[in-house]
Design a protein around this motif. Structure first.
Motif, PDB file in Angstrom:
ATOM      1  N   ALA A 133      10.373   0.526   1.036  1.00  0.00           N
ATOM      2  CA  ALA A 133       9.213   1.404   0.838  1.00  0.00           C
ATOM      3  C   ALA A 133       8.554   1.719   2.180  1.00  0.00           C
ATOM      4  O   ALA A 133       8.179   2.865   2.441  1.00  0.00           O
ATOM      5  CB  ALA A 133       8.223   0.748  -0.117  1.00  0.00           C
ATOM      6  N   GLU A 134       8.424   0.717   3.033  1.00  0.00           N
ATOM      7  CA  GLU A 134       7.834   0.928   4.355  1.00  0.00           C
ATOM      8  C   GLU A 134       8.673   1.887   5.196  1.00  0.00           C
ATOM      9  O   GLU A 134       8.140   2.668   5.979  1.00  0.00           O
ATOM     10  CB  GLU A 134       7.686  -0.402   5.108  1.00  0.00           C
ATOM     11  CG  GLU A 134       6.644  -1.331   4.539  1.00  0.00           C
ATOM     12  CD  GLU A 134       5.216  -0.881   4.790  1.00  0.00           C
ATOM     13  OE1 GLU A 134       4.983  -0.114   5.738  1.00  0.00           O
ATOM     14  OE2 GLU A 134       4.342  -1.279   4.013  1.00  0.00           O
ATOM     15  N   HIS A 162       0.865  -1.176   0.000  1.00  0.00           N
ATOM     16  CA  HIS A 162       0.000   0.000   0.000  1.00  0.00           C
ATOM     17  C   HIS A 162       0.904   1.228   0.000  1.00  0.00           C
ATOM     18  O   HIS A 162       1.633   1.463   0.961  1.00  0.00           O
ATOM     19  CB  HIS A 162      -0.888   0.030   1.253  1.00  0.00           C
ATOM     20  CG  HIS A 162      -2.034  -0.910   1.189  1.00  0.00           C
ATOM     21  ND1 HIS A 162      -1.953  -2.202   1.639  1.00  0.00           N
ATOM     22  CD2 HIS A 162      -3.285  -0.742   0.708  1.00  0.00           C
ATOM     23  CE1 HIS A 162      -3.115  -2.791   1.452  1.00  0.00           C
ATOM     24  NE2 HIS A 162      -3.949  -1.930   0.880  1.00  0.00           N
ATOM     25  N   ILE A 163       0.870   1.993  -1.068  1.00  0.00           N
ATOM     26  CA  ILE A 163       1.738   3.168  -1.190  1.00  0.00           C
ATOM     27  C   ILE A 163       1.406   4.176  -0.090  1.00  0.00           C
ATOM     28  O   ILE A 163       2.290   4.621   0.636  1.00  0.00           O
ATOM     29  CB  ILE A 163       1.605   3.781  -2.596  1.00  0.00           C
ATOM     30  CG1 ILE A 163       2.043   2.738  -3.643  1.00  0.00           C
ATOM     31  CG2 ILE A 163       2.429   5.056  -2.701  1.00  0.00           C
ATOM     32  CD1 ILE A 163       1.674   3.076  -5.067  1.00  0.00           C
ATOM     33  N   VAL A 164       0.144   4.539   0.018  1.00  0.00           N
ATOM     34  CA  VAL A 164      -0.318   5.337   1.156  1.00  0.00           C
ATOM     35  C   VAL A 164      -0.877   4.327   2.150  1.00  0.00           C
ATOM     36  O   VAL A 164      -1.811   3.588   1.823  1.00  0.00           O
ATOM     37  CB  VAL A 164      -1.398   6.355   0.737  1.00  0.00           C
ATOM     38  CG1 VAL A 164      -1.912   7.113   1.945  1.00  0.00           C
ATOM     39  CG2 VAL A 164      -0.854   7.313  -0.318  1.00  0.00           C
ATOM     40  N   LYS A 168       3.740   5.781  -6.683  1.00  0.00           N
ATOM     41  CA  LYS A 168       2.467   6.157  -7.320  1.00  0.00           C
ATOM     42  C   LYS A 168       2.620   6.194  -8.842  1.00  0.00           C
ATOM     43  O   LYS A 168       1.751   5.731  -9.575  1.00  0.00           O
ATOM     44  CB  LYS A 168       1.993   7.531  -6.825  1.00  0.00           C
ATOM     45  CG  LYS A 168       1.362   7.511  -5.474  1.00  0.00           C
ATOM     46  CD  LYS A 168      -0.091   7.194  -5.598  1.00  0.00           C
ATOM     47  CE  LYS A 168      -0.803   7.465  -4.290  1.00  0.00           C
ATOM     48  NZ  LYS A 168      -2.154   6.968  -4.314  1.00  0.00           N
ATOM     49  N   GLU A 169       3.739   6.744  -9.316  1.00  0.00           N
ATOM     50  CA  GLU A 169       3.990   6.830 -10.755  1.00  0.00           C
ATOM     51  C   GLU A 169       4.114   5.427 -11.361  1.00  0.00           C
ATOM     52  O   GLU A 169       3.584   5.148 -12.433  1.00  0.00           O
ATOM     53  CB  GLU A 169       5.250   7.652 -11.031  1.00  0.00           C
ATOM     54  CG  GLU A 169       5.618   7.766 -12.488  1.00  0.00           C
ATOM     55  CD  GLU A 169       4.533   8.398 -13.369  1.00  0.00           C
ATOM     56  OE1 GLU A 169       4.523   8.096 -14.577  1.00  0.00           O
ATOM     57  OE2 GLU A 169       3.712   9.169 -12.862  1.00  0.00           O
TER      58      GLU A 169
END
Length: 127
Positions: A106-107, A78-80, A117-118
């Motif tokens: 990423a976390e 989950h990006i956000v 996101k991109e």
């Protein structure tokens, strides 16, 4: 067989359950509960299929990639985070497939949300 107990310091039989041993309980949160739902399982599978079961950071040879076509330990990130945006928990543009190493990065914030996101947007555009 007798052993020294690391919880109370006394000598017990090795099969004895010491009452001083702490009880570990898993904290049940809304986010943890969500991860066991059928909706999440279906969405996770959909995202992995969209990303062809490959780490999208490794595919782009970013952040110290050692193997470009890495299909091991693939997890959906989950990006956000769910805690910040509950409504976006099943949005395709908020989800990306990553290997275990890049998921941890990423976390920890070592891979920016904007970059992820991109990547997710590019993957959606290919579909």
């Amino acid at each position: 067989m007798l052993r020294s107990c690391k919880y109370c310091g006394r000598i017990h039989d090795s099969k004895y359950q010491c009452s001083s041993k702490p009880v570990r309980r898993k904290i049940r949160t809304k986010q943890n509960s969500f991860r066991s739902t059928e909706a999440w399982k279906r969405k996770s599978l959909e995202i992995r299929e969209r990303d062809r079961y490959l780490c999208q950071i490794c595919m782009r040879k970013l952040y110290g990639t050692t193997q470009q076509y890495n299909n091991r330990e693939i997890e959906v990130h989950h990006i956000v985070p769910i805690a910040e945006d509950w409504d976006g928990r099943l949005d395709n543009d908020n989800l990306v497939s990553l290997c275990g190493r890049h998921h941890e990065m990423a976390e920890a914030g070592k891979i920016s949300q904007a970059e992820l996101k991109e990547i997710a947007r590019q993957q959606e555009d290919e579909m």
